[in-house]
Each structure stands twice: as structure tokens, then as C-alpha cells.
Design a protein around this motif. Structure first.
Motif, short mmCIF file in Angstrom:
data_model
loop_
_atom_site.label_atom_id
_atom_site.label_comp_id
_atom_site.label_asym_id
_atom_site.label_seq_id
_atom_site.Cartn_x
_atom_site.Cartn_y
_atom_site.Cartn_z
N UNK A 56 0.83 -1.20 0.00
CA UNK A 56 0.00 0.00 0.00
C UNK A 56 0.87 1.25 0.00
N UNK A 57 1.95 1.21 0.79
CA UNK A 57 2.89 2.35 0.82
C UNK A 57 3.53 2.54 -0.55
N UNK A 58 3.92 1.42 -1.19
CA UNK A 58 4.55 1.50 -2.50
C UNK A 58 3.59 2.03 -3.55
N UNK A 59 2.31 1.65 -3.45
CA UNK A 59 1.30 2.18 -4.38
C UNK A 59 1.18 3.69 -4.21
N UNK A 60 1.20 4.16 -2.95
CA UNK A 60 1.10 5.59 -2.68
C UNK A 60 2.33 6.33 -3.22
N UNK A 61 3.52 5.76 -3.00
CA UNK A 61 4.75 6.39 -3.49
C UNK A 61 4.76 6.41 -5.02
N UNK A 62 4.40 5.29 -5.60
CA UNK A 62 4.34 5.20 -7.06
C UNK A 62 3.33 6.19 -7.63
N UNK A 63 2.17 6.29 -6.98
CA UNK A 63 1.15 7.23 -7.44
C UNK A 63 1.64 8.66 -7.39
N UNK A 64 2.39 8.99 -6.32
CA UNK A 64 2.92 10.35 -6.21
C UNK A 64 3.93 10.63 -7.31
N UNK A 115 -6.09 9.65 -10.53
CA UNK A 115 -6.06 10.14 -9.14
C UNK A 115 -7.21 9.52 -8.34
N UNK A 116 -8.38 9.41 -8.97
CA UNK A 116 -9.53 8.80 -8.29
C UNK A 116 -9.25 7.35 -7.90
N UNK A 117 -8.49 6.64 -8.74
CA UNK A 117 -8.25 5.21 -8.51
C UNK A 117 -7.08 4.96 -7.57
N UNK A 118 -5.95 5.62 -7.82
CA UNK A 118 -4.71 5.23 -7.16
C UNK A 118 -4.24 6.16 -6.05
N UNK A 119 -4.77 7.35 -5.95
CA UNK A 119 -4.31 8.29 -4.94
C UNK A 119 -5.21 8.33 -3.72
N UNK A 120 -6.04 7.30 -3.54
CA UNK A 120 -6.84 7.15 -2.34
C UNK A 120 -6.37 5.91 -1.61
N UNK A 121 -6.68 5.77 -0.33
CA UNK A 121 -6.35 4.53 0.37
C UNK A 121 -6.92 3.33 -0.36
N UNK A 122 -6.18 2.21 -0.37
CA UNK A 122 -6.58 1.03 -1.13
C UNK A 122 -7.98 0.55 -0.75
#
Length: 311
Positions: free
Chosen positions: A192-200, A252-259
Motif C-alpha cells: 500500500x505504501x509502495x502504491x502511494x509512493x508510485x502514485x505520487x 487520481x480517483x483510482x490510485x491516490x486514495x487509500x486502497x
């Protein structure tokens, strides 16, 4: 080959074949054909017409190529599943599908950022446009966008598919990152952290570049005294701004929110829009709103008709 301890195939939620699925197959097949033909036509026009050999259209041709690759990574398999009673995909194909879709999606975000910079230079520094946006810089930006997209994809795919998977049924129409993560039977907090970092890095950094560029573009346009001049300057950016809003908004709607903040059904709808609708709309937006592209199409069509007459 499947990784040790992983299933040989990954299955999608089975559904009976009925008139609804057949209708959806016909609809998405038509959209798929429009996407491939439309983007290929954009590439062909830019290649054949020397008047379109400009940085803006170079980036547009690369964007069309990326859209074709992205669509081909997911839609053909989805079309097969519409007419299949048993909807499955080999595990190694699932890995490859996720890898290519992530790479093409990331490349598109960085490419839209590069296109925003191109528009910034064209509007804010028109006299130095050809000097700044020379061929070497354009090629370097395009290659950099592709490398950035594939680098992010490799990192995400390696991290995701090292997880042990307890299930092999995906509640999705493709091997999408968040859907595959739900199959893991271990704690996925790190992912989840990696998804957030990747999204940023992949979404928000190019988005910031777009916002920075267009803030300066709007300020420059507002300083133009002529109404006709302001309209012309805005017209050069309107198509790109429309595509940017579609792509970044859905991502942003898909990946920049909590999983866990969105349901699987919401994710499927957004992913479907991004995988099918957006690549189909891109050539329509750029062609219908762009006089140069339409003029190039007319010239190529006239040459084709003349060649046919001579034969």
C-alpha cells in the motif's frame, strides 16, 4: 513460466454468456477498433504530412502509440472473456499484462507532462520555441518518459508478484494492480505504501508539471490584449488540457486514495474508462479540435483519391 508456489492460471469471476455479454462484446469491440484505427491514423498523418513535423505533433504521435499498446495489453483478453464460459489467463500472461499496462500508463502520464511543457514554451516563449524545443530535446523527453514508465512498472510488478497468492480468482476484467493485491494471503501494508509512493511519482509529479505549465500559460493568455489572440492561444492548448483532465482525473480517483477506500466495482468502472474510453477519445479530441490535423487528413485523402484515379 509461473513462479514457484503460484497458480498456473488466474481466473476472473465467471458469468454466463447471454445477450447482455454479447451486446457488451459488440460495443467494446467497436470501441477497440475505433481506438486502434483512430490512433494509427494520427500516427500516419503526422508521419506523411511534413507540415505536422513539429514538437507538439511528435509528442502526439508518441501518445497515440502508447494508447495503442495500452489498449492491446488488456482489451483483446477482455473481449475473449466476453464469449468464454471459463474466463482464465495463464499466470505468466497475467504478469505480462500488468507489467505492460503499468508501463504504458506511467509513460502516458509523463508524456502528458512533457506535452504541457511544450505548450508552455509555445505560448510563453513563442520567439524561442524552435530553439528550445529542438529535435534532440523532444526525443530525449520521449525516451525519458518511456524509461520512467517501464522503471516504475518493473518495480511494482516485482514487488507484487513476490507475494504469495491464496486465491486465483480476480474480481476485475484484467490483471490490475489493486485487484491482484487483494489475492495476497499476507499483510500488504508495504505494498500500500509502495502504491502511494508510485502514485505520487508517476501521477502527481507530472500533474504538478501540468499545473505549473498551465498556470503560466493562463497568465500569458490573459496578458494578450486581442480577443482573437487570446482565443487562438487557448485553442492550441484546449485539446491537450481536455485529455489531461480525463487521464489524471481517473488515475487520481483510482490510485491516490487509500486502497480500501473504494470498492472493487468502482475500481473496475474507472479502470474500464481509462483502458477503453480515454484512448478512444484521444484521437477524436485532437483531430476534431485541431485544424492542422483535419487539414492533413484532407490532403492525404485527396492524394489517395488522385492516385486511385490515375490507376
Amino acid at each position: 513460466m509461473p513462479l514457484p508456489g503460484e497458480p498456473e492460471t488466474v481466473c476472473f469471476h465467471p458469468k454466463r454468456i447471454c445477450w447482455i455479454t454479447v451486446s457488451l462484446f459488440v460495443l467494446f469491440l467497436a470501441m477497440y477498433v475505433m481506438t486502434v484505427v483512430g490512433n494509427f491514423l494520427i500516427i500516419l498523418l503526422i508521419t506523411l504530412d511534413s507540415r505536422l513535423h513539429m514538437p507538439m505533433y511528435f509528442f502526439l504521435s508518441v501518445l497515440s502509440f502508447v494508447d495503442i499498446c495500452y489498449t492491446n495489453s488488456t482489451v483483446p483478453q477482455m473481449l475473449v472473456h466476453f464469449l468464454s464460459a471459463w474466463k482464465s489467463i495463464p499466470f505468466h500472461s497475467c504478469v505480462f499484462q500488468l507489467y505492460i499496462s503499468l508501463a504504458m500508463g506511467g509513460t502516458e502520464f509523463f508524456l502528458l507532462g512533457a506535452m504541457a511543457y511544450d505548450r508552455y514554451v509555445a505560448v510563453c516563449h513563442p520567439l524561442h520555441y524552435t530553439v528550445i524545443m529542438h529535435g534532440g530535446l523532444c526525443l530525449g523527453l520521449a525516451v525519458g518518459c518511456v524509461m520512467a514508465g517501464f522503471t516504475n512498472s518493473v518495480m511494482q510488478a516485482v514487488i507484487i508478484f513476490q507475494l504469495p497468492l491464496c486465491r486465483n480468482v480476480i474480481n476485475h476484467f484484467a490483471c490490475e494492480m489493486l485487484a491482484v493485491l487483494r489475492l495476497a494471503c499476507v499483510d500488504i501494508s508495504f505494498n500500500k505504501v509502495m502504491v502511494a509512493i508510485s502514485g505520487f511519482l508517476v501521477i502527481m509529479l507530472p500533474c504538478c508539471m501540468v499545473l505549473f505549465s498551465y498556470s503560466h500559460i493562463v497568465a500569458a493568455i490573459l496578458r494578450i490584449r486581442s480577443v482573437q489572440g487570446r482565443s487562438k492561444a487557448f485553442g492550441t492548448c484546449a485539446s491537450h488540457l481536455t485529455v489531461v483532465s480525463l487521464c489524471f482525473g481517473t488515475a487520481i480517483f483510482t490510485y491516490m486514495r487509500p486502497v480500501g477506500a473504494s470498492s472493487a466495482e468502482q475500481e473496475k468502472m474507472v479502470a474500464l474508462f481509462y483502458a477503453v474510453v480515454t484512448p478512444m477519445l484521444n484521437p477524436l479530441i485532437y483531430s476534431l479540435r485541431n485544424k492542422d490535423v483535419m487539414s492533413a487528413f484532407q490532403r492525404v485523402l485527396e492524394k489517395f483519391v488522385e492516385t486511385k484515379r490515375k490507376i
